[in-house]
Design a protein around this motif. Structure first.
Motif, short mmCIF file in Angstrom:
data_model
loop_
_atom_site.label_atom_id
_atom_site.label_comp_id
_atom_site.label_asym_id
_atom_site.label_seq_id
_atom_site.Cartn_x
_atom_site.Cartn_y
_atom_site.Cartn_z
N UNK A 64 119.36 8.14 -25.50
CA UNK A 64 120.61 8.78 -25.92
C UNK A 64 121.29 7.95 -27.00
N UNK A 65 121.27 6.63 -26.83
CA UNK A 65 121.88 5.76 -27.85
C UNK A 65 121.12 5.86 -29.17
N UNK A 66 119.79 5.83 -29.11
CA UNK A 66 119.00 5.87 -30.33
C UNK A 66 119.24 7.19 -31.07
N UNK A 72 123.87 9.07 -36.78
CA UNK A 72 124.91 8.47 -37.60
C UNK A 72 124.31 7.88 -38.87
N UNK A 73 123.16 7.21 -38.75
CA UNK A 73 122.52 6.62 -39.92
C UNK A 73 122.02 7.70 -40.88
N UNK A 239 129.63 10.00 -26.15
CA UNK A 239 130.83 10.37 -26.90
C UNK A 239 130.75 9.93 -28.36
N UNK A 240 129.68 9.21 -28.71
CA UNK A 240 129.48 8.68 -30.07
C UNK A 240 130.67 7.82 -30.51
N UNK A 243 129.84 3.32 -32.33
CA UNK A 243 128.57 3.19 -33.04
C UNK A 243 128.77 2.66 -34.46
N UNK A 244 129.78 3.17 -35.15
CA UNK A 244 130.03 2.71 -36.51
C UNK A 244 130.45 1.25 -36.54
N UNK A 245 131.24 0.84 -35.55
CA UNK A 245 131.64 -0.56 -35.47
C UNK A 245 130.43 -1.45 -35.21
N UNK A 246 129.55 -0.99 -34.30
CA UNK A 246 128.34 -1.76 -34.01
C UNK A 246 127.46 -1.87 -35.25
#
Length: 324
Positions: A64-66, A72-73, A239-240, A243-246
């Protein structure tokens, strides 16, 4: 097979050609492996992707994370390759290889490529030829290569020898908070991401993240890390969120390592590590030859009968081969 033509098609970004190249390097046949090596040698050498290894316990939400991270990428204009390693059965040798079904959105993206591979009982959380698959994805022009391990625990450190960044994904209130000071996989991680930090689990995720942040401060600082790394942070793949911060923190760490010479030095050390691994595999392959197999069977019978200790039998075998 025309390996030069296959390499040119991979360099042009053809997905089917890339899949064929990975099949070659993963094959157990010697002729396929030789062809795969020729393909890799013919690929452009000036392409370099950011290699990100991802590990975590089963059920933590790696897939799910990937998918959320990869989407996002892709939206940011990057090409993303995912190499997902599935565990193989110790009895049948088979694998489910169902990662594409768990990443249905990402698998439909033209700028993404997902390749599940069986671990074939290879230890360390990755497949035997994952590193060659990474090289093929780089040659195909992908910007980011995500390497998902099988997810079995603290022994999955081999992926750190083929990745520029090693992420450890954890679940909130997973019962491991007090084990955060353990060595092994903890000291290999560049970032610890506490997933599922949403809804009712958010308070537990906050506590877990604080626990691991404290544990990381107890570890000896590595010279390839700037101040504040390795760090622990919360994300929510569902919830996405975060991710951008990471991703921004990952980029900052990579840029610091590039500027200070650690990025290239690490890749050079990894190349040496895999050279030594290839030597070990070649020596083990010699043990599987017919002559060695017969000698091992004979000495094994004497060990089973109690005539020799295992150590003495091994020394006799090695001494006999050295004398030939």
């Amino acid at each position: 097979m025309d390996t030069t033509d296959l390499a040119q098609r991979i360099a042009a970004g053809e997905r089917r050609a890339l899949a064929r190249g990975i099949t070659l390097v993963e094959s157990a046949r010697a002729d396929h492996q030789a062809q795969g090596a020729e393909v890799i040698a013919a690929l452009p050498r000036n392409r370099q992707a950011l290699r990100i290894g991802l590990s975590g316990t089963p059920g933590v939400g790696k897939s799910t994370f990937i998918e959320a991270f990869g989407m996002m990428l892709v939206r940011a204009g990057l090409r993303v390759a995912v190499l997902a390693v599935d565990p193989s059965s110790a009895r049948s040798g088979g694998s489910i290889l169902g990662d594409k079904t768990r990443m249905d959105r990402l698998s439909r993206e033209a700028a993404a490529f997902i390749r599940p591979s069986p671990s074939r009982t290879h230890l360390g959380g990755v497949a035997r030829r994952t590193r060659e698959a990474v090289a093929l994805c780089e040659g195909a022009g992908f910007d980011v290569v995500l390497i998902e391990t099988v997810g079995v625990g603290q022994s999955e450190t081999v992926v750190a020898q083929m990745a520029d960044l090693f992420l450890l994904l954890l679940a909130p209130a997973g019962g491991d908070e007090l084990q955060g000071v353990k060595r092994g996989i903890m000291e290999m991680a560049d970032m610890i991401l506490v997933n599922k930090a949403d809804g009712d689990l958010k308070p537990a995720a906050t506590r877990t993240c604080a626990d691991y942040a404290g544990a990381l401060r107890l570890l000896r600082k590595r010279e390839q890390d700037p101040d504040g790394y390795p760090r622990a942070m919360m994300v929510s793949a569902m919830a996405e969120e975060g991710l951008e911060t990471a991703w921004a923190d990952m980029q900052a760490l990579v840029e610091w390592r590039r500027a200070n010479g650690f990025f290239d030095a690490t890749r050079a050390a990894q190349a040496r590590y895999w050279f030594e691994e290839e030597v070990r595999e070649a020596l083990l392959a010699q043990l599987r030859g017919a002559d060695m197999r017969a000698a091992m069977d004979a000495l094994g019978s004497r060990v089973a009968a109690g005539e020799l200790t295992p150590a003495a039998a091994a020394q006799a075998l090695i001494a006999g081969q050295a004398g030939q």
